[in-house]
Design a protein around this motif. Sequence first.
Motif, short mmCIF file in Angstrom:
data_model
loop_
_atom_site.label_atom_id
_atom_site.label_comp_id
_atom_site.label_asym_id
_atom_site.label_seq_id
_atom_site.Cartn_x
_atom_site.Cartn_y
_atom_site.Cartn_z
N TRP A 62 -7.15 1.03 -1.62
CA TRP A 62 -7.99 1.71 -2.60
C TRP A 62 -9.24 0.88 -2.88
O TRP A 62 -10.35 1.40 -2.97
CB TRP A 62 -7.24 1.95 -3.92
N PRO A 121 -8.77 9.39 0.94
CA PRO A 121 -8.09 9.17 -0.35
C PRO A 121 -6.91 10.11 -0.54
O PRO A 121 -5.84 9.68 -1.00
CB PRO A 121 -9.19 9.43 -1.38
N GLY A 122 -7.06 11.37 -0.15
CA GLY A 122 -5.97 12.32 -0.30
C GLY A 122 -4.77 11.92 0.55
O GLY A 122 -3.61 11.99 0.11
N ASN A 168 -1.30 -1.41 -0.46
CA ASN A 168 -1.78 -0.08 -0.81
C ASN A 168 -2.95 -0.17 -1.76
O ASN A 168 -3.98 0.50 -1.59
CB ASN A 168 -0.67 0.74 -1.47
N GLU A 169 -2.80 -1.01 -2.77
CA GLU A 169 -3.88 -1.12 -3.75
C GLU A 169 -5.13 -1.68 -3.09
O GLU A 169 -6.25 -1.27 -3.41
CB GLU A 169 -3.42 -1.99 -4.92
N GLU A 195 6.58 5.44 -2.72
CA GLU A 195 6.51 4.59 -3.90
C GLU A 195 7.74 4.71 -4.81
O GLU A 195 8.28 3.71 -5.25
CB GLU A 195 5.24 4.91 -4.68
N ILE A 212 1.41 7.20 -0.12
CA ILE A 212 2.06 6.39 -1.15
C ILE A 212 3.14 7.21 -1.84
O ILE A 212 4.24 6.72 -2.10
CB ILE A 212 1.01 5.87 -2.16
N GLY A 213 2.82 8.51 -2.06
CA GLY A 213 3.79 9.38 -2.70
C GLY A 213 5.10 9.50 -1.94
O GLY A 213 6.16 9.69 -2.53
N LEU A 266 -4.02 8.89 1.69
CA LEU A 266 -3.40 7.66 1.18
C LEU A 266 -2.51 7.99 -0.02
O LEU A 266 -1.41 7.45 -0.16
CB LEU A 266 -4.49 6.65 0.80
N LYS A 267 -3.00 8.92 -0.85
CA LYS A 267 -2.23 9.30 -2.02
C LYS A 267 -0.89 9.91 -1.60
O LYS A 267 0.16 9.58 -2.13
CB LYS A 267 -3.04 10.31 -2.85
N GLU A 268 -0.98 10.77 -0.59
CA GLU A 268 0.24 11.40 -0.11
C GLU A 268 1.17 10.37 0.52
O GLU A 268 2.39 10.40 0.33
CB GLU A 268 -0.10 12.47 0.93
#
Lengths: 168, 413
Positions: free
Chosen positions: B282, B196-197, B278-279, B207, B203-204, B199-201
């Motif tokens: 999640w 999760p971390g 991306n979603e 996005e 996307i960051g 993927l968050k990065e």
Amino acid sequence: MELTPEYLQNRLTEKFGDDLRSVETTYGMFSFEVPAALNLKVLQFLYDDPELQFRFLTDLCAVHYPDQKGRELAVVYHLHNLRKNVRIRMKIFVDILQPDVYTATALFSSANWQERETYDFYGINFVGHPNLKRILNVEEMDYFPLRKEYPLEDQTRIDKDDEMFGRG
Amino acid sequence: MSEIIQQPAHHVKLPEGSIGKQTTTLNLGPTHPATHGVFQNILEVDGERIVSAEQTVGYIHRAFEKIAERRPLYQITPLTDRLNYCSSPINNMGWHMTCEKLLGVQTPKRVDYLRIIIMELARIADHLICNSIVGVDSGAFSGFLYVMQYRELIYEIYEEICGSRLTTNIGRIGGFERNFTPAAFQKLDRFLAEYPGVLKEFIGLFERNRIFMERTIGGGGISAERALNYGFTGPNLRATGVDYDVRVTSPYCSYEDVEFDIPVGSTGDNYDRWQVRNEEMWQSLRIIQQAYDKVKAFTGAEAEVYHADVPEYYLPPKKDVYTKMEALIWHFKIIMGEIDMPAGEVYHSVEGANGELGFYLISDGGRTPYRLHFRRPCFIYYQAYSELTTGSMISDAVITMSSLNLIAGEMDA
């Protein structure tokens, strides 16, 4: 109105009478056969009718039954009503000597390549198709490889030089 | 001269006063570094702008449908690996489930949940590649390199279960070839904790990146109506705003037991497709977590179940083959392909990583399929490529191609 097999059968019989044949529901899918010349009429009816609305062409392919004289090739359409989530299967049969079928490209853009693929492997001539030529095989090919008269190599054949294949 | 030169697409307006041919013919592919696979596009370009595109496919056609007509069911699984090879486990499971539907095999719940875990991991691996490649094609390489580590971790999980990484041949009719090892679960724990971390990065990085947004927003867009007419499925269809997902509309493999959302876009352009994927990652994580919890809830003998009891189709353990008569007989019959299957026609589809992957299996009661047809999602939606790219720049067409998630292996069968 729920699209039960009975309801679908009634609606289609109402419209096409005796032309509707081989109605069955196997593994949860309503399946029927219509004469090849009527394929577009039936597809259009299924597409337009406000209750039926089969507007998604999931799949289009052919099957070869060499033993059925005069109706050797089958074209199978899988249609899907996305709103009510009902799938149906429609089949038409044609003579292998004159495999003419009307194209569904006017109704479904997705039929374009799928019909080309079907032509490529079975030689179904889709009348009215905008660009009916081979798609996966080489253009020079002069036969239709998925027909049953082209069997794969018999695994038990003995006329090969076994030494060449590590079996000697 | 080729046909398209003589007849430019009728919807393209040449500038007033143009005489004859003012466009250039350009071959993009078959093996161009920007095409990520064997795709050929014959582009008709006016400067940098595409006037028309014609695709040639079939460079890696391997006649799977023909080969399948001579093989017993279990030998067809390796063929399905080679369709969408970025997420082979989904193809494998889809094929097993098709066979199970024909044969009337009921799988135990634990098998279903284990399958869900594997299929969702495969979906993540596939989306990860696709989305990071969209990044590469728009000039951002670091995201791609960064997420590779986690694809590697997913591949290691496959390896723990089936021994291979890319063409997995994972699972059997009725379940899995062996139970998940403790190492597999440890790796899964690690994945769920760390991913999760990451993927968050990831996307960051993209996005709200202005370059990325300007490169992707508005490029390769399609309306929901056209997309449906073209037979789009999967994330590409959902990006246009249609919430069609096979996992929800025709649940298989106990997907009805887990809760997740279907993300949708609105314009169906490259940016929306990227966002939808991306979603979905999640959501896949959510699904894996739920399925994993359900797996952990099994206790005692139930926690050891990893296949259905179908000796006609499920290979017995080697230990038993060497020591027990019955197991030896089944082993021999299965390996020699001597088991007749019931006659019937089955269509089964699963939500593949790039769309609805369908198997149309006709059996005449013999030992091999009479006919097997694969509904390959990207073969069907690649037709729209020329409509998607006409009027756009060549460099945008490259992004459109990668954001469609085209896999040559699947397209050419």
